[in-house]
Design a protein around this motif. Structure first.
Motif, short mmCIF file in Angstrom:
data_model
loop_
_atom_site.label_atom_id
_atom_site.label_comp_id
_atom_site.label_asym_id
_atom_site.label_seq_id
_atom_site.Cartn_x
_atom_site.Cartn_y
_atom_site.Cartn_z
N UNK A 48 9.59 21.28 42.40
CA UNK A 48 8.23 21.70 42.71
C UNK A 48 8.16 22.28 44.12
N UNK A 49 8.84 21.61 45.06
CA UNK A 49 8.82 22.11 46.45
C UNK A 49 9.53 23.45 46.58
N UNK A 50 10.49 23.69 45.69
CA UNK A 50 11.27 24.93 45.79
C UNK A 50 10.57 26.11 45.09
N UNK A 51 9.46 25.85 44.39
CA UNK A 51 8.78 26.94 43.68
C UNK A 51 8.16 27.94 44.65
N UNK A 52 8.12 29.16 44.24
CA UNK A 52 7.37 30.15 45.01
C UNK A 52 5.89 29.95 44.73
N UNK A 53 5.01 30.43 45.60
CA UNK A 53 3.57 30.28 45.34
C UNK A 53 3.14 30.79 43.98
N UNK A 54 3.74 31.92 43.56
CA UNK A 54 3.36 32.49 42.28
C UNK A 54 3.84 31.62 41.12
N UNK A 55 5.05 31.09 41.24
CA UNK A 55 5.56 30.20 40.20
C UNK A 55 4.70 28.94 40.10
N UNK A 56 4.29 28.43 41.25
CA UNK A 56 3.46 27.23 41.25
C UNK A 56 2.12 27.49 40.55
N UNK A 57 1.53 28.64 40.83
CA UNK A 57 0.26 28.97 40.20
C UNK A 57 0.40 29.08 38.68
N UNK A 58 1.45 29.77 38.23
CA UNK A 58 1.64 29.94 36.78
C UNK A 58 1.81 28.60 36.09
N UNK A 59 2.60 27.72 36.68
CA UNK A 59 2.84 26.41 36.07
C UNK A 59 1.58 25.55 36.08
N UNK A 60 0.88 25.56 37.19
CA UNK A 60 -0.33 24.73 37.30
C UNK A 60 -1.42 25.22 36.36
N UNK A 61 -1.63 26.52 36.31
CA UNK A 61 -2.69 27.06 35.47
C UNK A 61 -2.38 26.91 33.99
N UNK A 62 -1.09 26.89 33.64
CA UNK A 62 -0.70 26.73 32.24
C UNK A 62 -1.14 25.37 31.70
N UNK A 63 -1.32 24.40 32.58
CA UNK A 63 -1.71 23.06 32.16
C UNK A 63 -3.22 22.86 32.15
N UNK A 64 -3.98 23.86 32.60
CA UNK A 64 -5.42 23.71 32.70
C UNK A 64 -6.11 24.09 31.40
N UNK A 65 -7.25 23.46 31.19
CA UNK A 65 -8.04 23.72 29.99
C UNK A 65 -8.78 25.04 30.12
N UNK A 66 -9.08 25.62 28.98
CA UNK A 66 -9.86 26.86 28.97
C UNK A 66 -11.28 26.61 29.48
N UNK A 67 -11.69 25.35 29.49
CA UNK A 67 -13.03 25.00 29.94
C UNK A 67 -13.05 24.58 31.42
N UNK A 68 -11.94 24.73 32.13
CA UNK A 68 -11.90 24.33 33.54
C UNK A 68 -12.95 25.11 34.33
#
Length: 365
Positions: free
Chosen positions: A194-214
């Motif tokens: 997680x610490x080694x992720x680029x900002x863009x990679x972090x966003x893609x991974x985090x948003x992939x886990x979010x609900x469509x109703x967020x």
């Protein structure tokens, strides 16, 4: 005489405890308490331990008196044999109790009665006889020899249970330690990735886990910290997809939380031109006036706060840019004047001067 009394005082309560255990467990065939009632299992465990300790102490007292001089097993000293037997009987009684609690099988009730009742009773009877009679008389009695042989077998069984229990405990402890180590290694590897992720990679991974109703604030809250155009564009694109976007933007833009207002301002100034709406001017005016009111109330508003207001001067710039993006209406310009007045009355500082410079340049433009 005194030693005999002590042995009796120890043996009789011990045997009563073992008999009471048999009654409480319905002969080791009763239903094991579950849930909150399982707390009651500490009682039979405690009684079995106390009973075993009493028999062991009684054995030592009887040895000191010389009452167990009749015990002979392969030339092993009577003290060693008696101690081993007392320990084994106590372990056997506790072992079958644990087996009953763990519901180990149909063998538990008969073995429970044998090791949890008969064994202690036989040992207790031998101790009482040895305490009150002469060793020669006890040793010469056939029933004592038969009882002694039987209790020796049960003691060896109890020692075997104890050894098996110790083995299981060590094995279980080692497995737990191994799992803890594996979990720790997996955790460290996860966070290293997680610490080694680029900002863009972090966003893609985090948003992939979010609900469509967020809600909108989940996304725009990170905009004040992002200066990378690619990340900013990705966040805004996802934010525009929230349900009832205009309604959420109006509510979040007027929120008391500075970070949320800043995030909405960044969305307005960096969003694609075809999605920007003049209707956002009303909430924008409220946002500017809210900020001005907070500055008047809190002279330290321009001091960066990583959680609530990470970049105050940039926040001021975002308000100016958002007004320029929507069009400088009289109401918005008046709101900026209120903001400028609030900042001008702050004590001189680099942050105050920077914010004033942003406002002055805007007014000059």
């Amino acid at each position: 005489m005194f030693a005999s009394i002590v042995v009796t005082v120890l043996v009789v309560p011990a045997l009563l405890l073992f008999l009471l255990n048999a009654a409480m467990t319905e002969g080791f065939s009763g239903k094991v308490p579950q849930g909150s009632n399982a707390m009651g299992l500490v009682v039979p465990i405690f009684m079995a331990i106390i009973g075993g300790v009493f028999l062991l102490v009684a054995t030592w007292v009887c040895l000191g008196k010389g009452g167990l001089a009749w015990v002979h097993v392969f030339s092993v000293p009577s003290g060693v044999v008696a101690t081993v037997v007392a320990l084994g009987v106590g372990l056997a009684a506790n072992g079958v109790l644990i087996a009953w609690m763990e519901r180990m099988g149909s063998w538990v009730p008969p073995m429970g009665l044998l090791c949890g009742v008969v064994g202690p009773l036989v040992l207790g009877g031998l101790l009482l006889a040895s305490a009150w009679d002469r060793p020669e008389s006890v040793g010469a009695a056939a029933v004592a020899k038969i009882a002694g042989a039987g209790v020796l077998v049960m003691a060896l069984l109890g020692l075997g249970m104890g050894a098996f229990g110790a083995y299981k405990y060590v094995r279980h402890s080692n497995e737990n330690a191994r799992r803890v180590l594996e979990d720790r290694v997996a955790f460290e590897q996860k966070w290293e990735r997680i610490r080694a992720r680029s900002p863009m990679e972090a966003l893609r991974e985090d948003y992939a886990q979010m609900s469509a109703e967020s809600p909108l604030w989940v996304f725009i809250a990170s905009l004040p910290d992002r200066s990378e155009p690619e990340c900013r564009e990705f966040i805004i694109k996802r934010a525009l997809q929230v349900p009832d976007f205009d309604e959420q933007l109006g509510r979040t833009l007027t929120d008391e939380h500075s970070r949320y207002r800043h995030g909405c301002l960044d969305l307005i100034r960096y969003a694609p031109a075809d999605v920007v709406k003049a209707e956002w001017a009303g909430p924008l005016k409220t946002a500017i006036l809210t900020t001005a009111a907070q500055i008047k109330k809190n002279p330290g508003w321009l001091t960066p706060d990583e959680f609530s207001n990470p970049h105050p001067v940039e926040h001021v710039r975002a308000m100016v840019d958002a007004v320029a993006r929507l069009g400088e209406t009289q109401e918005l310009v008046q709101a900026l004047h209120e903001l400028e007045h609030a900042i001008a009355n702050l004590p001189r500082s680099d942050a105050r001067d920077g914010a004033m410079e942003v406002l002055i340049v805007s007014a000059g433009g």
